[in-house]
Write an enzyme that holds these catalytic residues in place. Structure first.
Site, PDB file in Angstrom:
ATOM      1  N   HIS A  46       0.850  -1.189   0.000  1.00 32.47           N
ATOM      2  CA  HIS A  46       0.000   0.000   0.000  1.00 32.47           C
ATOM      3  C   HIS A  46       0.888   1.243   0.000  1.00 32.47           C
ATOM      4  O   HIS A  46       2.026   1.207   0.501  1.00 32.47           O
ATOM      5  CB  HIS A  46      -0.889   0.022   1.241  1.00 32.47           C
ATOM      6  CG  HIS A  46      -1.968  -1.004   1.234  1.00 32.47           C
ATOM      7  ND1 HIS A  46      -3.088  -0.890   2.014  1.00 32.47           N
ATOM      8  CD2 HIS A  46      -2.121  -2.158   0.547  1.00 32.47           C
ATOM      9  CE1 HIS A  46      -3.886  -1.923   1.816  1.00 32.47           C
ATOM     10  NE2 HIS A  46      -3.303  -2.716   0.924  1.00 32.47           N
ATOM     11  N   GLU A  48       0.829   3.856   1.816  1.00 26.44           N
ATOM     12  CA  GLU A  48       1.249   4.249   3.159  1.00 26.44           C
ATOM     13  C   GLU A  48       2.417   3.401   3.653  1.00 26.44           C
ATOM     14  O   GLU A  48       3.373   3.922   4.248  1.00 26.44           O
ATOM     15  CB  GLU A  48       0.096   4.125   4.162  1.00 26.44           C
ATOM     16  CG  GLU A  48      -1.109   4.973   3.838  1.00 26.44           C
ATOM     17  CD  GLU A  48      -2.194   4.191   3.096  1.00 26.44           C
ATOM     18  OE1 GLU A  48      -1.873   3.521   2.091  1.00 26.44           O
ATOM     19  OE2 GLU A  48      -3.360   4.260   3.524  1.00 26.44           O
ATOM     20  N   CYS A  76      -6.410   1.911   5.683  1.00 23.55           N
ATOM     21  CA  CYS A  76      -7.024   0.631   6.061  1.00 23.55           C
ATOM     22  C   CYS A  76      -6.471   0.202   7.422  1.00 23.55           C
ATOM     23  O   CYS A  76      -5.547   0.815   7.944  1.00 23.55           O
ATOM     24  CB  CYS A  76      -6.707  -0.421   4.994  1.00 23.55           C
ATOM     25  SG  CYS A  76      -4.990  -0.995   5.042  1.00 23.55           S
ATOM     26  N   CYS A  79      -2.585  -0.394   7.454  1.00 22.38           N
ATOM     27  CA  CYS A  79      -1.815   0.847   7.413  1.00 22.38           C
ATOM     28  C   CYS A  79      -1.971   1.630   8.714  1.00 22.38           C
ATOM     29  O   CYS A  79      -1.009   2.223   9.201  1.00 22.38           O
ATOM     30  CB  CYS A  79      -2.231   1.680   6.210  1.00 22.38           C
ATOM     31  SG  CYS A  79      -1.815   0.876   4.638  1.00 22.38           S
TER      32      CYS A  79
END
Length: 156
Positions: A46, A48, A76, A79
């Protein structure tokens, strides 16, 4: 947020969900990333997570206390966990994520008394632009999928 949006556009160009992230420390960008899940075949890639790793490297420390993470979509749970563990103080996000957001969308991991977490969250920054990127991406994916299905049906 404009720089995070540019990162999200890079993700879309790579056929990844268009989410982008930058991390700021002392008014200086120390990390920038976009989703690379499809590119790397890695569910944890991801924006992040990649940006956090870059920021830790830039500062030479896993503690990112005085940093602000700016991301185009509400983080999410995975993260959010990383954000808490590396002690990021502020998260700024564009579009909320009611199905899987962890800053109050679906759950609130970033501000959970049970976890002892208290992250300053600011949502809705350039929300419409961030939403449009994601919606446009999925419109194109559905259109491509339908086209491929129609081509398969023609061969039968």
């Amino acid at each position: 947020m404009a720089l995070a949006i540019k990162e999200a556009e890079r993700a879309a160009e790579s056929e990844d969900i268009p989410i982008g992230c930058v991390i700021v420390h002392e008014k200086r960008i120390i990390a920038r990333a976009h989703n690379q899940i499809e590119l790397l075949k890695d569910a944890t890639a991801h924006a992040e997570m990649i940006a956090i790793t870059q920021a830790e490297s830039a500062l030479g420390d896993w503690r990112l206390n005085d940093c602000t993470l700016v991301v185009t979509k509400e983080p999410c749970p995975m993260c959010a966990g990383a954000i808490i563990h590396c002690r990021i103080g502020t998260v700024v996000y564009g579009v909320p994520a009611p199905r899987d957001g962890a800053a109050g969308g679906a759950i609130n991991i970033l501000n959970s008394p049970e976890l002892g977490s208290s992250v300053n969250c600011i949502g809705g920054v350039l929300e419409e632009e961030c939403r449009w990127l994601i919606q446009d991406f999925f419109r194109k994916v559905r259109k491509k999928s339908k086209r491929e299905k129609d081509l398969r049906m023609d061969k039968i």
